[in-house]
Design an enzyme around this catalytic site. Structure first.
Site, PDB file in Angstrom:
ATOM      1  N   CYS A 159       0.814  -1.224   0.000  1.00  0.00           N
ATOM      2  CA  CYS A 159       0.000   0.000   0.000  1.00  0.00           C
ATOM      3  C   CYS A 159       0.844   1.270   0.000  1.00  0.00           C
ATOM      4  CB  CYS A 159      -0.961   0.008   1.186  1.00  0.00           C
ATOM      5  SG  CYS A 159      -0.154   0.153   2.809  1.00  0.00           S
ATOM      6  N   CYS A 215      -6.079  25.410  36.508  1.00  0.00           N
ATOM      7  CA  CYS A 215      -5.394  26.530  37.153  1.00  0.00           C
ATOM      8  C   CYS A 215      -5.756  27.865  36.500  1.00  0.00           C
ATOM      9  CB  CYS A 215      -3.888  26.323  37.121  1.00  0.00           C
ATOM     10  SG  CYS A 215      -3.210  26.073  35.468  1.00  0.00           S
TER      11      CYS A 215
END
Length: 334
Positions: free
Chosen positions: A71, A318
């Protein structure tokens, strides 16, 4: 909720279907053959347990997989030029070889052509590709616990210093005995707020930070030093799960996260971070409120320091802590 396993299941289903819509979305490494393929590879499909999925070809190369010859996963959707195909074939014929500009003359290819065309097709230069293949082989040997000198020679590095320099660029300082090192894995994630770097092992997330954050290099250095860790660029199931949950979060489909976290810090810092995780969506704290919430009203400065030392952005929020300096008041702690 999309979990890492769900994504693996989905990718495997698309692999079996040879779904062309997933071209460029993932690559699959086959553990039993050592090759990596496109989703549309015509070869017989492996068992799911023998598959590893990667977001890009370079991750597969660094995990020691070689391109499938059927492929051709390094080929763009359009056909490769003759020069580029010749370069790919040359590397695969001898993946341990260290290429230099002088070597291109043997292939009748100009170095500038090699750099430009490779970058166009693969998003990395030819030298970066060949180095990734060599280091991928080295990583494979080291993960298998083989002596470092064997990994060095197998990867085509005649010089120990050269091998250590190349290795350190990705893994960090090279140990004298790799079994004494903690191995962590890193991956680059694109989000709506910008690129982020994630670092994990196979069980927990250690760092999530925006790549343009000032001091990120220091954060990584501190993490490596504390854990005696080396870092390999590779996605783990933890990082795949994180990517899916971040996508949902930024799309407004999620307000909490299920990623297991490794909060590396002092008991006080961990107490602050755990309190931050208790915040509800849309809620904010001032530093004073956060100090009160952990039962230490006078610890505002220490709380601010712990907040700044957080290495897990977004997941430990935070960013929701504000100063008591005239900005809008935070919501009451519930």
């Amino acid at each position: 909720m999309i979990t890492a396993q769900t994504q693996v299941d989905h990718y495997y289903e698309m692999l079996v279907e040879k779904n062309s819509q997933y071209e460029g979305i993932f690559y699959v490494g086959v553990k039993t053959t050592g090759v990596f393929c496109r989703p549309t590879c015509p070869a017989k499909k492996p068992l799911k347990k023998n598959c590893e999925f990667f977001d890009d070809a370079q991750e597969a190369l660094l995990a020691a997989y070689r391109p499938c010859k059927r492929c051709k996963p390094l080929s763009a959707p359009s056909y490769l030029t003759e020069d580029v195909q010749r370069l790919v074939d040359a590397v695969e014929a001898n993946p341990e070889r260290k290429w230099t500009d002088k070597d291109f003359s043997s292939l009748a290819i100009h170095p500038n052509t090699a750099r430009r065309q490779f970058k166009k097709y693969f998003g990395m230069t030819f030298i970066e590709y060949s180095r990734s293949r060599r280091l991928g082989l080295a990583f494979k040997h080291i993960r298998q616990g083989e002596p470092l000198i064997d990994a060095q020679l197998e990867a085509g590095f005649d010089s120990g210093n050269g091998f250590r320099d190349a290795f350190a660029k990705i893994m960090g300082d090279l140990p004298s005995n790799s079994k004494e090192k903690t191995i962590l894995y890193s991956s680059w994630l694109e989000t709506k707020l910008g690129a982020m770097l994630a670092i994990s092992d196979h069980a927990r997330l250690y760092l999530l930070e925006f790549v343009d954050r000032r001091g990120l290099e220091t954060e990584i250095m501190v993490l490596r030093k504390r854990l005696n860790a080396s870092i390999i660029p590779q996605q783990t199931s933890i990082i795949q799960q994180l990517a899916a949950e971040l996508t949902e979060y930024f799309n407004g489909q999620r307000t909490t996260f299920t990623i297991p976290l490794a909060m590396i810090g002092s008991p006080f810092q961990q107490q602050v971070w755990q309190q931050l995780q208790q915040m509800k969506a849309g809620e904010t704290y001032s530093y004073k409120q956060l100090a009160q919430a952990i039962g230490n009203e006078k610890a505002c400065r220490a709380v601010a320091n712990a907040n700044g030392k957080n290495q897990l952005s977004i997941l430990i929020p935070c960013h929701r802590v504000i100063n008591s300096d005239g900005t809008p008041a935070a919501m009451a702690v519930v």
